[in-house]
Design an enzyme around this catalytic site. Structure first.
Site, short mmCIF file in Angstrom:
data_model
loop_
_atom_site.label_atom_id
_atom_site.label_comp_id
_atom_site.label_asym_id
_atom_site.label_seq_id
_atom_site.Cartn_x
_atom_site.Cartn_y
_atom_site.Cartn_z
CE LYS A 118 66.79 -26.30 41.00
NZ LYS A 118 66.53 -25.49 42.16
CE LYS A 152 60.04 -27.33 40.10
NZ LYS A 152 60.64 -27.13 41.43
CE LYS A 160 61.22 -19.61 44.41
NZ LYS A 160 61.97 -20.86 44.60
N1 AQP Z 1 55.60 -26.19 40.28
C1 AQP Z 1 55.43 -26.51 41.55
N2 AQP Z 1 54.33 -27.18 41.96
C2 AQP Z 1 54.14 -27.50 43.27
N3 AQP Z 1 55.02 -27.18 44.24
C3 AQP Z 1 56.13 -26.50 43.88
N4 AQP Z 1 57.17 -26.04 44.58
C4 AQP Z 1 58.04 -25.42 43.75
N5 AQP Z 1 57.58 -25.46 42.50
C5 AQP Z 1 56.40 -26.13 42.54
C6 AQP Z 1 57.31 -26.21 46.01
O1 AQP Z 1 57.62 -24.95 46.56
C7 AQP Z 1 58.48 -25.15 47.69
C8 AQP Z 1 59.65 -24.24 47.58
O2 AQP Z 1 60.45 -24.60 46.47
P1 AQP Z 1 61.90 -23.99 46.39
O3 AQP Z 1 61.84 -22.56 46.12
O4 AQP Z 1 62.68 -24.34 47.58
O5 AQP Z 1 62.61 -24.73 45.24
P2 AQP Z 1 62.12 -25.42 43.96
O6 AQP Z 1 61.27 -26.59 44.29
O7 AQP Z 1 63.35 -25.70 43.16
O8 AQP Z 1 61.21 -24.28 43.31
P3 AQP Z 1 61.41 -23.53 41.99
O9 AQP Z 1 60.32 -22.55 41.83
O10 AQP Z 1 61.59 -24.52 40.87
O11 AQP Z 1 62.75 -22.75 42.25
P4 AQP Z 1 64.06 -22.71 41.39
O12 AQP Z 1 63.60 -22.34 40.01
O13 AQP Z 1 64.93 -21.67 42.01
O14 AQP Z 1 64.66 -24.06 41.44
C9 AQP Z 1 58.85 -26.63 47.72
O15 AQP Z 1 58.03 -27.27 48.68
C10 AQP Z 1 58.51 -27.10 46.35
O16 AQP Z 1 58.16 -28.46 46.33
#
Ligand code: AQP
Length: 351
Positions: free
Chosen positions: A124, A207, A210
């Site tokens: 990040k 991955k 969002k």
């Molecule tokens: N692509 C994914 N596949 C499976 N699980 C996922 N999670 C996120 N993306 C995937 C799971 O969703 C939960 C919440 O995640 P988060 O919002 O706390 O943060 P993150 O993992 O960083 O998700 P994002 O979508 O990638 O958010 P941003 O872009 O803001 O960093 C967690 O249990 C995560 O494992």
């Protein structure tokens, strides 16, 4: 990571905790990797506590008005996916001060070297790590506090959070060792199912996220049927037909991703998907996947839209959840302060 002896989690009653950041709209990755499994834990009868982790979201810049909306929309997403705010505790992190307070204690327990090894920070922060917020660096200690403030024993997450949960175990073990107590449980990560890592629709090695700049890389829970179908039709794939067994997907990340998504949405194994579609090309498989995705996601999207029409009710639910969460976390925090040697006599009028 640390050389402290593990402390048994046996004396702690099973309690599930997990959270999602309101850092954008919910994706199919969040749904399959997290939300769907949160609902399964709730329906299995375990005590379940789920949190909108807004304080994690602000470790990178968030527009304040958008953050408020995303937090409420995330609450709507939890409920629309099947979280019952009566059976589960559903709340917003910043409304329960124990998270930030315990995070400070953990900042004093965790070692710089441990945090420097966190791959999510490296991903990040990118090349500009010197300019990243201190909060982004300390993100995993706040996450450890989220979980330990409830003495949670099980945390359902996607694969990307595995390293942070290992750090949570190390922090708990070091705290217990340093103070000679068995106060914090050694948490179990629950990383299961076909969709623990849903990949980007544009790049099968990245991955689904969002905050990916390309909206075509992900399916949002708020996407309408046409958008879902269009994104899946345009999803990057290869020209080969689907194989009849999993070995045939080894070097085909995009194909494997779509098979895993189908399996997770249909609640079947990837093997069963290949038994049905092996030998067929993406011209047949993508429309079938789109139909399935629309079938499963459209009701959630419609319910989110309905819930968002009554923001006051969402705020009431979150307020109620925060009060219930606070009632569990505050005594744990007070005991923790006592163990550390902090005096907890409160000025009159403070609760
Ligand atoms: N692509 C994914 N596949 C499976 N699980 C996922 N999670 C996120 N993306 C995937 C799971 O969703 C939960 C919440 O995640 P988060 O919002 O706390 O943060 P993150 O993992 O960083 O998700 P994002 O979508 O990638 O958010 P941003 O872009 O803001 O960093 C967690 O249990 C995560 O494992």
């Amino acid at each position: 990571m640390s050389d402290t002896a593990p402390v048994s989690a046996q004396k702690f009653a099973p309690r599930v905790f997990s959270g999602i950041q309101p850092s954008g709209g919910l994706t199919l990755g969040n749904y399959l990797g997290a939300l769907k499994r949160f609902v399964q834990a709730q329906d299995a009868g375990t005590e379940t506590i789920y949190c909108m982790v807004d304080m994690h979201a602000i470790t990178v810049w968030q527009d304040p008005a958008k953050l408020r909306r995303a937090t409420r929309e995330l609450a709507a997403g939890f409920i629309a996916s099947g979280i019952d705010p009566v059976r589960s505790i559903l709340f917003n992190q910043s409304q329960v001060p124990a998270h930030a307070e315990l995070a400070w204690i953990f900042n004093c327990v965790a070692r710089m070297g441990w945090l420097k090894r966190m791959t999510q920070f490296k991903d990040k922060a990118g090349k500009n790590a010197e300019n990243a917020s201190v909060g982004l660096f300390a993100y995993p200690t706040l996450m450890a506090a989220d979980i330990m403030a409830y003495h949670a024993t099980h945390v359902p997450v996607g694969e990307d959070q595995k390293q942070h949960l290992e750090l949570t175990r190390d922090i708990a073990a070091k705290f217990n060792h340093d103070f000679g107590v068995e106060f914090f449980p050694i948490v179990e990560p629950v990383i299961e199912g076909a969709a623990t890592r849903v990949m980007s629709l544009r790049d099968g090695t990245k991955k689904m996220s969002k905050s990916d700049p390309s909206d075509m890389s992900r399916i949002n829970l708020t996407d309408d049927a046409d958008t879902i179908a269009q994104k899946l039709r345009k999803a990057r794939t290869d020209p080969e037909a689907l194989p009849s067994d999993l070995d045939g997907l080894a070097e085909r990340p995009e194909a494997r991703n779509l098979v895993n998504i189908y399996a997770a949405l249909a609640d079947i194994t990837p093997d069963a998907v290949l038994a049905q579609y092996g030998g067929q090309g993406f011209g047949a498989f993508k429309p079938a996947l789109a139909d399935l995705a629309v079938d499963k996601l459209s009701p959630i999207s419609a319910e989110m839209t309905r819930l968002m029409q009554d923001v006051a009710e969402i705020d009431r639910i979150l307020g109620d959840g925060a009060a219930r969460a606070h009632a569990i976390a505050q005594p744990i925090l007070e005991q923790c302060y006592d163990i550390v040697g902090l005096i907890r006599t409160r000025p009159s009028g403070m609760t």
